[in-house]
Design an enzyme around this catalytic site. Structure first.
Site, short mmCIF file in Angstrom:
data_model
loop_
_atom_site.label_atom_id
_atom_site.label_comp_id
_atom_site.label_asym_id
_atom_site.label_seq_id
_atom_site.Cartn_x
_atom_site.Cartn_y
_atom_site.Cartn_z
N CYS A 178 0.84 -1.21 0.00
CA CYS A 178 0.00 0.00 0.00
C CYS A 178 0.87 1.25 0.00
CB CYS A 178 -0.94 0.00 1.20
SG CYS A 178 -2.02 1.44 1.26
N CYS B 8 -0.52 4.11 2.11
CA CYS B 8 -0.32 3.95 3.55
C CYS B 8 1.13 4.23 3.94
CB CYS B 8 -0.61 2.51 4.01
SG CYS B 8 -2.07 1.77 3.29
N ASP B 9 2.08 3.72 3.16
CA ASP B 9 3.46 3.69 3.61
C ASP B 9 4.43 4.57 2.83
OD1 ASP B 9 2.74 1.76 5.47
OD2 ASP B 9 3.13 0.10 4.11
#
Ligand code: NAP
Length: 345
Positions: free
Chosen positions: A166, A169-170
């Site tokens: 992701c 997300c990261d």
């Protein structure tokens, strides 16, 4: 529980959608019973708590200005649900065991094996064929990001060593800044993630197994015209290099079988998601990819009255913790209203 050993509400799933539904339902005195799921690592990692359990730092969940780790965030969700009386099916009976003040997490949560939605109350079958009856059910089983299934890919993802499924997300984490990063896949997600990563990365290499992108024309154009994105055509990763942190990817050419190494400081998988709906059989309307179809896109109602769905199991587009949590809230409110209409309080 309401009457005759029938649960008012069973929630299946323990990601942001499931726990948020539990928090709202518990506060509405629905005494929700949660199947939080047993951890698995084959064929891909599935943990109680969902996708966030594989995420290191979460920096975009509102309310945590300093960021929070995915597992910690999910522990907060769970504690908040339990605080209001949510019960969870475990190896050791129902957690929390109110008769045992030392009740903790020394046992595993249980899976829901299957459901029978053809009769009322609904039947929810847990492990060892344990049967639970329920007036209403919320399905929040999520979707798992597809991984390549390489041993070092899974190991480094678990270590927080620069492998992720992701980018949103990261990708903004400091470890990825000014690095050469790789994104695997050729669909809209891969293009979107590669484009997003160009904000932080020195360069992004898209690794695609064919010589044509699957992404929509407009998205493909975006990737191909971005000077920071290079597409490596006809390549698949066959190993991920690095001990504690990724240092590179070993690639195989799908046409010539030639093997080469690419040095990268991060690897992002964007090869699709699989919704966790197999356990439903054909009892609920699903779309072509297996996501639960909502009867009304603004609600959480499904093709079976009394069954509600929330989170990534219905959402192939946004897939964010905050959107899943919002849907969990809607599902609990919908279930509460529906139960009240049925005279279940
Ligand atoms: P997708 O369209 O299924 O694409 C998956 C990509 O991964 C494909 O290019 C596929 O290659 C590749 N792939 C699959 N398994 C692989 C493997 N084992 N090894 C190497 N490569 C592999 O999935 P998605 O990109 O996540 O998109 C899902 C849906 O969401 C789509 O309908 C998409 O349009 C939509 N979406 C839309 C947007 C947007 O409009 N902004 C953004 C994201 C997603 P092949 O091409 O060779 O099959």
């Amino acid at each position: 529980m309401s009457d005759n050993n029938v649960e008012k509400l069973v929630i299946i799933g323990s990601g942001p959608a499931g726990w948020t539904a539990a928090i709202y339902a518990a506060r509405a005195n629905l005494d929700p019973l949660v199947f939080a799921g047993r951890p698995k690592t084959v064929p891909s990692t599935v943990l109680p708590g969902g996708q966030l359990m594989m995420t290191t730092e979460v920096e975009n969940y509102p309310g945590f200005p300093e960021g929070v780790t995915g597992p910690r965030l999910m522990a907060h969700f769970e504690q908040q649900a339990v605080r209001f009386g949510t019960r969870i099916v475990t190896d050791n009976g129902l957690h929390p065991d109110v008769s045992n003040p030392d009740d903790g997490h020394s046992y595993s949560f249980h899976d829901c094996q299957r459901v029978d939605l053809s009769q009322r109350p609904f039947v929810v079958v847990g492990e060892d064929d344990a049967q639970y009856l329920a007036h209403a059910v919320i399905i929040a089983t999520g979707a798992t990001a597809n991984w390549l299934g390489l041993e070092n890919e899974q190991r480094l993802a678990r270590l927080g060593g620069g492998v992720s499924a992701c980018a949103v997300c990261d990708g903004a984490l400091p470890i990825f800044r000014d690095q050469v990063l790789a994104v695997v896949g050729g669909g809209d997600s891969a293009v979107e993630e590669a484009t997003y990563l160009t904000k932080f990365a020195a360069k992004v290499c898209m690794i695609h197994r064919r010589d044509q992108l699957r992404a929509s024309k407009i998205m493909a154009e975006r990737a191909l015209s971005n000077p920071k994105i290079e597409v490596l055509w006809n390549k698949i990763p066959i190993d991920v290099l690095g001990d504690q942190r990724i240092t590179g990817v070993r690639l195989k050419d799908t046409k010539t079988a030639e093997v080469s190494d690419l040095s990268v400081g991060g690897l992002f998988l964007a090869i699709g998601h699989t919704p966790a709906t197999a356990f439903l059989g054909d009892q609920l309307a699903l779309d072509a990819k297996g996501y639960i179809k909502l009867k009304d896109p603004y609600r959480s109602t499904t093709s079976v009255e009394g069954v509600f769905a929330a989170g990534d199991v219905v959402d192939s587009v946004y897939r964010q913790a905050i959107t899943a949590a919002g849907m969990g809230c809607k599902a609990a409110l919908d279930a509460e209203r529906w139960l009240a209409e049925q005279g279940v309080h």
